[in-house]
Write a protein that holds these residues in place. Structure first.
Motif, short mmCIF file in Angstrom:
data_model
loop_
_atom_site.label_atom_id
_atom_site.label_comp_id
_atom_site.label_asym_id
_atom_site.label_seq_id
_atom_site.Cartn_x
_atom_site.Cartn_y
_atom_site.Cartn_z
N MET A 1 0.83 -1.21 0.00
CA MET A 1 0.00 0.00 0.00
C MET A 1 0.87 1.26 0.00
N THR A 2 0.66 2.14 -0.96
CA THR A 2 1.39 3.41 -0.96
C THR A 2 0.62 4.40 -0.07
N VAL A 13 -6.87 14.62 -7.74
CA VAL A 13 -6.04 15.32 -6.77
C VAL A 13 -4.71 14.58 -6.60
N ILE A 14 -4.78 13.26 -6.50
CA ILE A 14 -3.56 12.47 -6.32
C ILE A 14 -2.60 12.67 -7.49
N GLY A 55 8.71 8.71 -3.42
CA GLY A 55 7.47 9.43 -3.68
C GLY A 55 6.26 8.88 -2.96
N GLY A 56 6.46 8.29 -1.77
CA GLY A 56 5.32 7.85 -0.96
C GLY A 56 5.04 6.36 -1.08
N CYS A 57 6.09 5.55 -0.86
CA CYS A 57 5.96 4.09 -1.02
C CYS A 57 5.04 3.48 0.04
N GLY A 58 4.94 4.16 1.21
CA GLY A 58 4.10 3.63 2.29
C GLY A 58 4.78 2.53 3.09
N CYS A 63 8.11 7.01 5.54
CA CYS A 63 6.65 6.96 5.36
C CYS A 63 5.98 6.55 6.67
N HIS A 64 6.57 5.56 7.33
CA HIS A 64 6.01 5.09 8.59
C HIS A 64 6.03 6.19 9.65
N GLU A 65 7.15 6.91 9.72
CA GLU A 65 7.26 7.99 10.71
C GLU A 65 6.21 9.08 10.49
#
Ligand SMILES: [Zn+2]
Length: 378
Positions: A1-2, A13-14, A55-58, A63-65
């Motif tokens: 999941m990104t 928007v995305i 770019g927002g790998c999730g 991303c986790h932080e």
């Protein structure tokens, strides 16, 4: 999941935000959209994407932080208060000027930019006018009209739309592992409010309270029933608001106790009493606000019933929001005219205005509204 997968029905928007991450950046953004459309989630996802190497790998540490609120270069300001004052904003502006710990951006998310006092907004404006090279401001508000024009004109606007029933249904199936039937009920009943949809999908008590609210229009056949229904709606909202606040309140109280060493020593330092008084006062303000919010949502649930009535009266063939009270809806449609339905919707909005704009006590506003909704048979 990104990081983008948590957003619902915001494809355009995305795509825009992804282009910005890829290089079309600017230093100040304004995210607007109706309650529950996910404006602050979108801002936070954007922040994560800006900090992530991919770019927002999730999936990565960064991303986790951002997701758990511990990223050193992403600061999210949210408030339970009615306004954000100038001192708080000055502090934010100071922090925003610091060089980022990582190599990317220093990101400041302000969730309730509509609650900035004028003085606070002007302090913020200065920071946005003279941006530090690596600083990004992400402001959120219900509509552009809710922020000062001077701020609006210096930000890039991102407008979220209300997600469709299908989008919300898909999301609930995907993220909560729900069956399609429960998911589509929750999606319809929430009218595009994601948080509400999730609560309805997860919690039987929330569903029960909504069922009781949408059953009200069908039984307003006497003055007595009107008064009783006003009290019911008022109490249901209180029940739900309490359920939302009590855990939070408890946690704050035990944090306070711990901070003053009350638990360990059993004796209370002199400073404890005033601190406790302050806490109780702010909890009371919050509880009142929550109660109003929940009453307000109940009113929107009532409006959805009268919209259904109107749908039947006009024969538009659109799906009902409240399929579960179809019997009541059809009976009301037969017993009244479309004009009356419109007047009833107006009566609900009037009550809302009385409560939210003119501070009329909720029960009083609800009583006079219910009288306006009464089914008069001749
Ligand atoms: Zn990442």
């Amino acid at each position: 999941m990104t990081v983008w997968d948590s957003l619902v029905g915001q494809g355009q928007v995305i795509a825009r935000l992804q282009r910005a991450v890829a290089g079309e950046m600017t230093h100040a953004w304004l995210f607007t959209g109706p309650p529950g459309s996910g404006r602050s989630n979108t801002a936070v996802a954007f922040a994560a994407a800006l900090q992530c190497e991919q770019g927002g790998c999730g999936q990565c540490h960064s991303c986790h932080e951002v997701a758990v609120g511990s990223h050193p270069d992403v600061r999210v300001t949210r408030t339970e208060k009615l306004s954000i004052g100038v001192d708080e904003v000055r502090e934010l502006v100071r922090a925003s000027a610091l060089a980022p710990v990582g190599r990317r951006w220093q990101i400041m998310v302000v969730e309730d930019a509509d609650r900035l006092t004028d003085q606070a907004a002007n302090a913020l404006l200065k920071a946005i006018e003279e941006p530090t090279e690596r600083t990004v401001w992400l402001l959120c508000a219900p509509t552009v009209e809710d922020v000062l024009p001077t701020i609006r004109s210096r930000t890039r606007l991102v407008v979220l739309s209300t997600p469709s029933v299908d989008d919300v249904t898909d999301f609930l199936v995907r993220s909560e592992g729900l069956g399609v039937e429960t998911a589509s009920y929750a999606a319809r009943a929430s009218q595009g409010h994601i948080g509400r949809a999730r609560a309805l999908a997860r919690d039987e008590d929330t569903r029960r309270r909504r069922r009781e609210v949408v059953a009200i229009p069908g039984r307003l056949s006497s003055l007595g029933a009107c008064m009783a229904s006003a009290a019911d709606l008022h109490d249901l909202a209180k029940e739900e608001a309490d359920a939302l606040t009590s855990d939070h309140d408890q946690r704050e109280k035990s944090d306070l106790d711990r901070a003053y060493g009350v638990v360990e020593r059993g004796r209370r330092p002199r400073e404890y009493a005033p601190a406790l008084r302050d806490l109780e006062k702010s909890q009371k303000t919050r509880a009142k606000r929550r109660h109003l919010d929940v009453v307000d949502r109940g009113l929107m649930d009532l409006v959805s019933v009268y919209r259904d009535v109107l749908t039947v009266q006009l024969g538009t063939g659109v799906d009902l929001v409240n399929e579960e009270v179809r019997g009541d809806v059809v009976a009301l449609a037969n017993a009244s005219s479309a004009e009356q339905s419109l007047r009833r919707i107006e009566a609900v909005f009037e009550a809302r205005e009385q409560m939210l704009e003119f501070n009329v006590p909720p029960l009083l506003a609800l009583e006079s509204m219910m009288v306006g909704l009464q089914i008069v048979r001749d």
